[in-house]
Design a protein around this motif. Structure first.
Motif, PDB file in Angstrom:
ATOM      1  N   VAL A  58       8.444  -3.748   2.108  1.00 16.85           N
ATOM      2  CA  VAL A  58       7.599  -2.484   1.900  1.00 16.85           C
ATOM      3  C   VAL A  58       7.629  -1.903   0.540  1.00 16.85           C
ATOM      4  N   GLN A  62       5.019  -1.608  -2.773  1.00 16.77           N
ATOM      5  CA  GLN A  62       4.845  -0.650  -3.257  1.00 16.77           C
ATOM      6  C   GLN A  62       5.112  -0.444  -4.775  1.00 16.77           C
ATOM      7  N   LYS A  67      -1.184  -1.349  -1.312  1.00 16.89           N
ATOM      8  CA  LYS A  67      -1.286  -0.584   0.138  1.00 16.89           C
ATOM      9  C   LYS A  67      -0.704  -1.345   1.178  1.00 16.89           C
ATOM     10  N   ILE A  68      -0.150  -0.406   2.035  1.00 19.85           N
ATOM     11  CA  ILE A  68       0.690  -0.999   3.334  1.00 19.85           C
ATOM     12  C   ILE A  68       0.133  -0.583   4.606  1.00 19.85           C
ATOM     13  N   VAL A  70       1.504  -0.574   8.422  1.00 19.85           N
ATOM     14  CA  VAL A  70       2.835  -0.923   9.235  1.00 19.85           C
ATOM     15  C   VAL A  70       2.170  -1.191  10.788  1.00 19.85           C
ATOM     16  N   LEU A  88       8.440   7.253   8.734  1.00 22.37           N
ATOM     17  CA  LEU A  88       7.579   6.560   7.754  1.00 22.37           C
ATOM     18  C   LEU A  88       7.124   7.422   6.665  1.00 22.37           C
ATOM     19  N   ARG A  91       7.885   6.824   3.126  1.00 25.71           N
ATOM     20  CA  ARG A  91       7.548   5.395   2.589  1.00 25.71           C
ATOM     21  C   ARG A  91       6.299   4.913   1.994  1.00 25.71           C
ATOM     22  N   VAL A  93       3.147   4.756   3.397  1.00 32.23           N
ATOM     23  CA  VAL A  93       2.611   3.972   3.950  1.00 32.23           C
ATOM     24  C   VAL A  93       0.992   4.374   4.417  1.00 32.23           C
ATOM     25  N   THR A  94       0.095   3.548   4.122  1.00 28.04           N
ATOM     26  CA  THR A  94      -1.389   4.001   4.401  1.00 28.04           C
ATOM     27  C   THR A  94      -1.645   4.078   5.761  1.00 28.04           C
ATOM     28  N   ALA A  96      -0.444   3.192  10.023  1.00 27.80           N
ATOM     29  CA  ALA A  96       0.517   2.870  11.076  1.00 27.80           C
ATOM     30  C   ALA A  96      -0.378   2.761  12.414  1.00 27.80           C
ATOM     31  N   THR A 115       0.229   9.270   6.272  1.00 28.62           N
ATOM     32  CA  THR A 115       0.082   8.202   6.948  1.00 28.62           C
ATOM     33  C   THR A 115      -1.295   8.284   7.885  1.00 28.62           C
TER      34      THR A 115
END
Ligand code: C5P
Length: 242
Positions: A58, A62, A67-68, A70, A88, A91, A93-94, A96, A115
């Motif tokens: 991750v 980044q 973009k991530i 999860v 999260l 983190r 993150v985009t 989850a 997120t």
């Protein structure tokens, strides 16, 4: 037939999400290097989680400005899901994924920060017989629609949907629902013979209303993954150019 091409303000090259289902951090890092700028969005699932190097990846993604997503399908009592989603927040993150009933979705949405939460409606690996075994006596397509509507009403942002169901979601649920479609098999791709049964092409997924597509094996199993990803990017650009 209606065309449900996404009008959401999403950079075209971010509409391809690569499913990084690989057995080790080293293999993932090698794939990230090989793909270079052909992929901007990565989905990290349970296999990557079990390598033990999930958050190392991750952080690497980044730093590279990717973009991530999860994809760990959080499913537990609401308080535990809320706490997991809260973890999260720092983190960057985009997306989850969460699984579960109204209270679980509400808890995830309450803790989401920036997120976006995607709800599992009905796993596409379950058919009517499986649902009956689980005690659900209802039409699976209706259940998908009703769960997608509830997810939005409870503060979640979107769902994962097969390319075939996406159209029904667009017809029956508010357009702000984010729809992400896996099971993509590019028409030209012959590298993959596999378990996905309800497959659609890149074009059909977007015409049916997907905002994003998730692609794994057609890129991973290609002789040249970067070229395969670029070919998919070209097809996406073609669909959205009008
Ligand atoms: O390799 P392939 O392109 O089939 O990858 C699909 C990805 O999407 C995998 O990571 C898989 O877990 C995920 N997925 C799916 N079907 C769903 C939900 C997720 O194939 N219904």
């Amino acid at each position: 037939m209606n065309n449900f091409l996404s009008t959401k303000n999403i950079p075209v090259r971010e509409r391809l999400i690569f499913a990084m289902d690989l057995p080790s951090v080293a293999a993932a890092e090698e794939m990230i290097d090989r793909l270079g700028d052909s992929v901007l969005f990565y989905k990290l699932g349970l296999q990557m989680f079990m390598t033990g190097g999930y958050f190392q990846l991750v952080e690497k993604l980044q730093k590279l400005g990717k973009k991530i997503f999860v994809d760990l399908k959080f499913f537990d009592v609401p308080e535990t899901v809320k706490n997991a989603v809260e973890q999260l927040q720092s983190r960057g993150v985009t997306f989850a994924t969460v699984h579960g009933n109204d209270d679980i979705m509400r808890a995830a949405a309450a803790a989401k920060g920036s997120t976006k939460i995607l709800a599992v409606t009905v796993l596409t690996s379950l058919d009517k017989g499986d649902m009956e075994d689980l005690g659900f006596k209802c039409d699976v397509a209706e259940l998908v629609l009703s769960r997608a509507r509830r997810a939005l009403a409870l503060g979640c942002d979107g769902v994962i949907s097969s390319g075939l169901e996406a159209r029904k979601l667009r017809e029956g649920v508010d357009d702000k629902l984010i729809v992400i479609t896996p099971g993509i098999r590019p028409a030209s791709n012959t590298a993959v013979k596999d378990d996905q049964k309800r497959v659609v092409t890149v074009q059909d997924a977007f015409i049916n209303g997907a905002d994003y597509i998730v692609v794994g094996r057609p890129i991973r199993a290609a002789a040249d993954p970067k070229a395969a990803a670029e070919e998919i990017q070209r097809q996406i650009a073609e669909v959205f150019k009008q």
